[in-house]
Design an enzyme around this catalytic site. Structure first.
Site, short mmCIF file in Angstrom:
data_model
loop_
_atom_site.label_atom_id
_atom_site.label_comp_id
_atom_site.label_asym_id
_atom_site.label_seq_id
_atom_site.Cartn_x
_atom_site.Cartn_y
_atom_site.Cartn_z
N TYR A 1 0.82 -1.22 0.00
CA TYR A 1 0.00 0.00 0.00
C TYR A 1 0.86 1.26 0.00
CZ TYR A 1 -4.16 -2.71 0.00
OH TYR A 1 -5.14 -3.56 -0.41
N HIS B 1 -15.02 1.59 -1.90
CA HIS B 1 -13.93 0.69 -1.51
C HIS B 1 -12.90 1.39 -0.61
CE1 HIS B 1 -14.82 -2.03 -5.24
NE2 HIS B 1 -15.69 -2.19 -4.28
N GLY C 1 -15.11 3.39 -17.06
CA GLY C 1 -13.82 2.76 -16.77
C GLY C 1 -13.87 1.66 -15.74
N ASN D 1 -16.18 3.37 -21.69
CA ASN D 1 -15.07 2.49 -21.32
C ASN D 1 -14.10 2.38 -22.48
OD1 ASN D 1 -13.83 0.93 -19.33
ND2 ASN D 1 -15.03 -0.91 -19.76
N ALA E 1 -10.98 7.47 -21.45
CA ALA E 1 -11.88 8.25 -20.60
C ALA E 1 -11.66 9.76 -20.77
CB ALA E 1 -11.68 7.86 -19.14
P1 NAD Z 1 -10.64 -3.06 -13.58
O1 NAD Z 1 -9.15 -2.94 -13.59
O2 NAD Z 1 -11.24 -4.39 -13.36
O3 NAD Z 1 -11.18 -2.50 -14.96
C1 NAD Z 1 -10.70 -1.31 -15.51
C2 NAD Z 1 -11.56 -0.95 -16.69
O4 NAD Z 1 -11.09 0.30 -17.18
C3 NAD Z 1 -11.50 -1.94 -17.85
O5 NAD Z 1 -12.82 -2.18 -18.31
C4 NAD Z 1 -10.68 -1.21 -18.92
O6 NAD Z 1 -11.11 -1.51 -20.23
C5 NAD Z 1 -11.00 0.24 -18.59
N1 NAD Z 1 -9.95 1.20 -18.97
C6 NAD Z 1 -8.59 1.05 -18.97
N2 NAD Z 1 -8.00 2.16 -19.40
C7 NAD Z 1 -9.00 3.06 -19.67
C8 NAD Z 1 -9.02 4.39 -20.16
N3 NAD Z 1 -7.91 5.06 -20.46
N4 NAD Z 1 -10.24 4.99 -20.34
C9 NAD Z 1 -11.39 4.33 -20.05
N5 NAD Z 1 -11.42 3.06 -19.59
C10 NAD Z 1 -10.23 2.44 -19.41
O7 NAD Z 1 -11.14 -1.98 -12.51
P2 NAD Z 1 -12.50 -1.83 -11.68
O8 NAD Z 1 -13.66 -2.25 -12.53
O9 NAD Z 1 -12.45 -0.50 -11.10
O10 NAD Z 1 -12.40 -2.91 -10.51
C11 NAD Z 1 -11.20 -3.28 -9.95
C12 NAD Z 1 -10.95 -3.02 -8.47
O11 NAD Z 1 -9.61 -2.54 -8.38
C13 NAD Z 1 -11.79 -2.00 -7.78
O12 NAD Z 1 -12.21 -2.57 -6.59
C14 NAD Z 1 -10.86 -0.82 -7.44
O13 NAD Z 1 -11.05 -0.41 -6.10
C15 NAD Z 1 -9.47 -1.40 -7.55
N6 NAD Z 1 -8.47 -0.50 -8.16
C16 NAD Z 1 -8.49 0.86 -7.92
C17 NAD Z 1 -7.55 1.70 -8.52
C18 NAD Z 1 -7.58 3.20 -8.20
O14 NAD Z 1 -8.06 3.58 -7.13
N7 NAD Z 1 -7.10 4.07 -9.07
C19 NAD Z 1 -6.59 1.17 -9.39
C20 NAD Z 1 -6.58 -0.23 -9.60
C21 NAD Z 1 -7.53 -1.06 -9.00
#
Ligand code: NAD
Length: 229
Positions: A54, A109, A176, A202, A220
């Site tokens: 983390y 989350h 996203g 997405n 995005a």
């Molecule tokens: P995921 O990684 O499962 O999916 C990400 C989605 O974003 C995919 O559908 C992908 O096609 C899309 N994507 C990738 N690049 C993109 C862009 N430039 N523009 C638009 N879309 C784009 O993530 P999720 O559905 O959020 O679930 C995963 C879990 O991981 C969640 O619980 C989340 O809390 C955690 N997570 C959070 C972060 C963060 O806080 N930034 C980062 C990684 C994972």
């Protein structure tokens, strides 16, 4: 545009800010096994290893900047509020980029830049690394602080507020998110059952793409601005 909009964001909205998504090739989640690190059992077994993971993610969030998608959402939220509407922003992300762009978001989350004390429940800001023996700023107990994020097997936060907002909306927009992590992945079906129009923005079709009335695919930073213009 509808006057009561429910927006669900996922890791994809922060991808262009340099924060890896869950499924990113080469991303943190590919290099580390989440079941080994993002669970209460993992923290009990090896707190130093979990905190180090983390710390790495927190440093990434602190260094990142909001992108055009975060800004477009903040502007749309302000614009709708100014004319008596509402944009409820529910995010699965643990970063603070929605807030830094000027939006108010509900973090189902949790938030990486906060700690929670397992002894007193106090929640405090945390921008630097978190040591295993760091004392709680409120109760002083050492060794009880953990990142205030929801781990696998734990209950997401603010579920009642989210449910109420969904029921009071007329448009559901998922941005996203891959549609693979529940309960968020189930919101589109719930929205449909409630009679909301549904839209997916997405990079590529999510697991739930067939449940959306309208879909737009691309980065995005481009499609969110276009949609909320
Ligand atoms: P995921 O990684 O499962 O999916 C990400 C989605 O974003 C995919 O559908 C992908 O096609 C899309 N994507 C990738 N690049 C993109 C862009 N430039 N523009 C638009 N879309 C784009 O993530 P999720 O559905 O959020 O679930 C995963 C879990 O991981 C969640 O619980 C989340 O809390 C955690 N997570 C959070 C972060 C963060 O806080 N930034 C980062 C990684 C994972």
């Amino acid at each position: 545009m509808a006057e009561a909009v429910f927006v669900l964001t996922g890791a994809g909205v922060s991808a262009e800010s340099g924060l890896g998504t869950f499924r990113d090739a080469g991303g943190l989640w590919r290099r580390f096994d989440p079941m080994r690190l993002a669970t209460p059992e993992a923290f009990a077994r090896d707190p130093a290893e979990v905190l180090a993971f983390y710390d790495l993610r927190r440093r990434g969030v602190v260094a990142a900047q909001p992108n055009a998608a975060h800004r477009a959402l903040a502007e749309a939220q302000a614009r709708l509020a100014a004319r008596g509407g509402r944009l409820f922003l529910c995010t699965q992300n643990v970063d603070d980029l929605h807030e830094r762009a000027g939006a108010e978001a509900v973090h189902m989350h949790g938030e990486l830049l906060k700690t929670r004390c397992q002894a007193c429940g106090g929640i405090h800001a945390q921008h630097g690394d978190l040591g295993v023996d760091e004392p709680c700023p409120a109760c002083g107990r050492a060794g009880g602080l953990r990142p205030d994020v929801v781990w696998f097997g734990e209950m997401p936060k603010h579920l009642d507020r989210i449910d109420e907002a969904l029921r009071g909306s007329d448009l559901f927009v998922a941005i996203g998110t891959s549609g693979s992590v529940y309960p968020a992945a189930g919101y589109v079906a719930e929205a449909r059952a409630l009679g909301l129009r549904t839209c997916e923005l997405n990079l590529e079709p999510s697991d739930n793409a067939h449940l959306f009335d309208l879909v737009r695919y691309g980065p995005a930073s481009e499609i969110v601005q276009e949609f909320f213009r």
